[in-house]
Every structure is written in structure tokens, then in C-alpha cells.
Design a protein around this motif. Structure first.
Motif, PDB file in Angstrom:
ATOM      1  N   ARG A  18      40.504  43.692  40.228  1.00  0.00           N
ATOM      2  CA  ARG A  18      41.608  44.030  39.085  1.00  0.00           C
ATOM      3  C   ARG A  18      42.789  43.111  39.354  1.00  0.00           C
ATOM      4  NH1 ARG A  18      41.214  49.693  39.972  1.00  0.00           N
ATOM      5  NH2 ARG A  18      43.368  49.521  40.539  1.00  0.00           N
ATOM      6  N   VAL A  19      42.984  42.889  40.955  1.00  0.00           N
ATOM      7  CA  VAL A  19      44.345  42.232  41.272  1.00  0.00           C
ATOM      8  C   VAL A  19      44.151  40.738  40.891  1.00  0.00           C
ATOM      9  CG1 VAL A  19      45.893  41.697  43.066  1.00  0.00           C
ATOM     10  CG2 VAL A  19      44.971  44.042  42.834  1.00  0.00           C
ATOM     11  N   ALA A  20      42.682  40.265  41.348  1.00  0.00           N
ATOM     12  CA  ALA A  20      42.778  38.913  41.037  1.00  0.00           C
ATOM     13  C   ALA A  20      42.819  38.565  39.542  1.00  0.00           C
ATOM     14  CB  ALA A  20      41.289  38.256  41.672  1.00  0.00           C
ATOM     15  N   ALA A  21      42.502  39.567  38.803  1.00  0.00           N
ATOM     16  CA  ALA A  21      42.535  38.851  37.158  1.00  0.00           C
ATOM     17  C   ALA A  21      43.897  39.006  36.738  1.00  0.00           C
ATOM     18  CB  ALA A  21      41.793  40.214  36.410  1.00  0.00           C
ATOM     19  N   LYS A  22      44.908  39.588  37.721  1.00  0.00           N
ATOM     20  CA  LYS A  22      46.417  39.519  37.341  1.00  0.00           C
ATOM     21  C   LYS A  22      46.984  38.270  38.053  1.00  0.00           C
ATOM     22  CE  LYS A  22      46.585  44.341  36.738  1.00  0.00           C
ATOM     23  NZ  LYS A  22      47.286  45.612  37.110  1.00  0.00           N
ATOM     24  N   GLY A  23      46.378  37.874  39.094  1.00  0.00           N
ATOM     25  CA  GLY A  23      46.971  36.599  39.722  1.00  0.00           C
ATOM     26  C   GLY A  23      47.751  37.116  40.893  1.00  0.00           C
ATOM     27  N   THR A  24      47.473  38.247  41.340  1.00  0.00           N
ATOM     28  CA  THR A  24      48.178  38.401  42.564  1.00  0.00           C
ATOM     29  C   THR A  24      47.541  38.511  43.829  1.00  0.00           C
ATOM     30  OG1 THR A  24      47.952  40.876  41.774  1.00  0.00           O
ATOM     31  CG2 THR A  24      49.909  39.916  40.942  1.00  0.00           C
ATOM     32  N   ASP A  25      48.161  38.981  44.983  1.00  0.00           N
ATOM     33  CA  ASP A  25      47.480  38.936  46.162  1.00  0.00           C
ATOM     34  C   ASP A  25      47.210  40.618  46.517  1.00  0.00           C
ATOM     35  OD1 ASP A  25      46.749  38.940  48.894  1.00  0.00           O
ATOM     36  OD2 ASP A  25      48.700  38.244  49.488  1.00  0.00           O
ATOM     37  N   SER A  26      46.004  40.664  46.807  1.00  0.00           N
ATOM     38  CA  SER A  26      45.448  42.122  46.870  1.00  0.00           C
ATOM     39  C   SER A  26      46.364  42.798  48.362  1.00  0.00           C
ATOM     40  CB  SER A  26      43.947  42.418  47.192  1.00  0.00           C
ATOM     41  OG  SER A  26      43.548  41.672  48.152  1.00  0.00           O
ATOM     42  N   GLY A  27      46.739  41.911  49.264  1.00  0.00           N
ATOM     43  CA  GLY A  27      47.132  42.413  50.458  1.00  0.00           C
ATOM     44  C   GLY A  27      48.510  42.790  50.424  1.00  0.00           C
ATOM     45  N   THR A  28      49.393  42.455  49.260  1.00  0.00           N
ATOM     46  CA  THR A  28      50.705  42.867  49.184  1.00  0.00           C
ATOM     47  C   THR A  28      51.130  43.605  47.864  1.00  0.00           C
ATOM     48  OG1 THR A  28      51.304  40.698  48.133  1.00  0.00           O
ATOM     49  CG2 THR A  28      51.503  40.824  50.432  1.00  0.00           C
ATOM     50  N   SER A  29      49.982  43.574  46.841  1.00  0.00           N
ATOM     51  CA  SER A  29      50.501  44.236  45.655  1.00  0.00           C
ATOM     52  C   SER A  29      49.105  44.790  45.193  1.00  0.00           C
ATOM     53  CB  SER A  29      51.097  43.266  44.528  1.00  0.00           C
ATOM     54  OG  SER A  29      50.436  42.313  44.277  1.00  0.00           O
ATOM     55  N   GLY A  30      49.178  45.582  44.105  1.00  0.00           N
ATOM     56  CA  GLY A  30      48.008  46.099  43.572  1.00  0.00           C
ATOM     57  C   GLY A  30      47.941  47.562  43.604  1.00  0.00           C
ATOM     58  N   ASP A 130      49.430  51.354  46.995  1.00  0.00           N
ATOM     59  CA  ASP A 130      50.361  50.502  46.972  1.00  0.00           C
ATOM     60  C   ASP A 130      50.548  49.996  48.151  1.00  0.00           C
ATOM     61  OD1 ASP A 130      53.147  49.118  46.619  1.00  0.00           O
ATOM     62  OD2 ASP A 130      53.496  50.571  45.468  1.00  0.00           O
ATOM     63  N   ALA A 131      50.164  48.694  48.528  1.00  0.00           N
ATOM     64  CA  ALA A 131      50.184  47.912  49.940  1.00  0.00           C
ATOM     65  C   ALA A 131      51.476  47.759  50.356  1.00  0.00           C
ATOM     66  CB  ALA A 131      49.378  46.780  49.821  1.00  0.00           C
ATOM     67  N   ALA A 132      52.370  47.535  49.447  1.00  0.00           N
ATOM     68  CA  ALA A 132      53.904  47.302  49.800  1.00  0.00           C
ATOM     69  C   ALA A 132      54.589  48.742  50.338  1.00  0.00           C
ATOM     70  CB  ALA A 132      54.659  46.689  48.929  1.00  0.00           C
ATOM     71  N   ARG A 133      54.327  49.575  49.746  1.00  0.00           N
ATOM     72  CA  ARG A 133      54.831  51.120  49.944  1.00  0.00           C
ATOM     73  C   ARG A 133      54.060  51.337  51.409  1.00  0.00           C
ATOM     74  NH1 ARG A 133      53.420  56.711  47.389  1.00  0.00           N
ATOM     75  NH2 ARG A 133      54.664  57.899  48.817  1.00  0.00           N
ATOM     76  N   ILE A 134      52.940  51.385  51.453  1.00  0.00           N
ATOM     77  CA  ILE A 134      51.864  51.831  52.611  1.00  0.00           C
ATOM     78  C   ILE A 134      52.514  51.252  53.841  1.00  0.00           C
ATOM     79  CG2 ILE A 134      49.946  51.840  53.613  1.00  0.00           C
ATOM     80  CD1 ILE A 134      48.559  52.279  51.033  1.00  0.00           C
ATOM     81  N   ARG A 135      52.666  49.760  53.792  1.00  0.00           N
ATOM     82  CA  ARG A 135      53.315  48.950  54.818  1.00  0.00           C
ATOM     83  C   ARG A 135      54.601  49.467  55.308  1.00  0.00           C
ATOM     84  NH1 ARG A 135      52.488  43.482  53.319  1.00  0.00           N
ATOM     85  NH2 ARG A 135      54.602  43.649  52.397  1.00  0.00           N
TER      86      ARG A 135
END
Length: 151
Positions: A18-30, A130-135
């Protein structure tokens, strides 16, 4: 604090697509729907000389990650000047986390280093990924006085 890049587990595959389809990095968003379990570990070594071995074993254990049922993803972290290291791992259920903790490789690491320092951990539940929030939450706990409480 130094942090590894995101290591995705098999339960993170749908998120990745899903994140790749939106063009974002799964490690930091999604976001991933459904409740998740997040485990944050903090090991403080009694001696600097143990950190290279702990790190080596942690990286070796990380190689299992892409095959661990229920694993969404994880980061490893280290604060060498403070003799501290650990992980932030994301799971689909407590059962999956418990199965990881019982892996022979994990048990061997704990047996080897348990008496050579202090380990602390916290488990939190999140409704969505939410990777950013978890981090941010993990780093806040790691830097707070609350980390001194055994959970």
C-alpha cells in the motif's frame, strides 16, 4: 542514539504494498489497520566490551525477521556511550511476540548476556501502524525516567 533501518516482517507485506503504491517509505510512514503490539527493549551492559558481541548477535537474530509469523517490522538501536542497546518491534499479536521470545536463538542471546547487564522493556498496543509515532513514543520512553521501571 543510532538506529538501524526498518526491517520488515511478513505481516508488514500488505503495508509495504500500500505504501509503495503511494510512493512513500514503509519505514517512516504509512498505516496498517488493526491492533498492533509494540515491544521496546532496553539493555544496559555492565561493560563496554560486551557491546560488540551483543550487537553481532542482535544483527544475526534480525536476519530471521522476514520469516517470523506475525512480525510487522523492527528497528535495532544502540547508544554505545551509555552501554545501551535494544529494539523496537511491531507485532500483529502478543502470541507472535511470545513465539519470538521463545526462539532458540533469542533464548541463547538472553542466556549469554542476562547476567551482564540490566534489561527493561515495555509493551504497548496501537490501533493502527504509524511508524513515526511508534518511533517517537519508543524514543520518549527510552529517554524518560519511566524506563527505569520494570514492565
Amino acid at each position: 542514539m543510532l538506529r538501524s533501518r526498518w526491517c520488515q516482517g511478513p505481516a508488514g507485506d500488505s503495508l509495504s504494498e500500500r505504501v509503495a503504491a503511494k510512493g512513500t517509505d514503509s519505514g517512516t510512514s504509512g498505516r496498517r489497520s488493526g491492533p498492533l503490539i509494540v515491544s521496546v527493549t532496553d539493555f544496559t551492559s555492565d561493560a563496554y566490551r560486551d557491546l560488540p558481541g551483543i550487537t553481532r548477535h542482535g544483527l544475526a537474530l534480525r536476519r530471521h525477521w522476514p520469516r517470523l509469523e506475525g512480525a510487522v517490522g523492527m528497528w535495532l538501536w544502540v547508544a554505545p556511550w551509555a552501554r545501551r542497546c535494544g529494539s523496537v518491534s511491531v507485532w500483529t499479536a502478543r502470541r507472535a511476540l511470545a513465539e519470538f521470545v521463545r526462539l532458540p536463538e533469542h533464548v541463547a542471546i538472553m542466556d549469554e548476556y542476562r547476567e551482564r547487564g540490566t534489561i527493561r522493556s515495555v509493551i504497548r498496543e496501537y490501533e493502527t501502524f504509524d511508524a513515526a509515532r511508534i518511533r517517537r513514543d519508543a524514543e520518549a520512553w527510552l529517554m524518560s525516567d519511566d524506563r527505569r521501571e520494570r514492565r
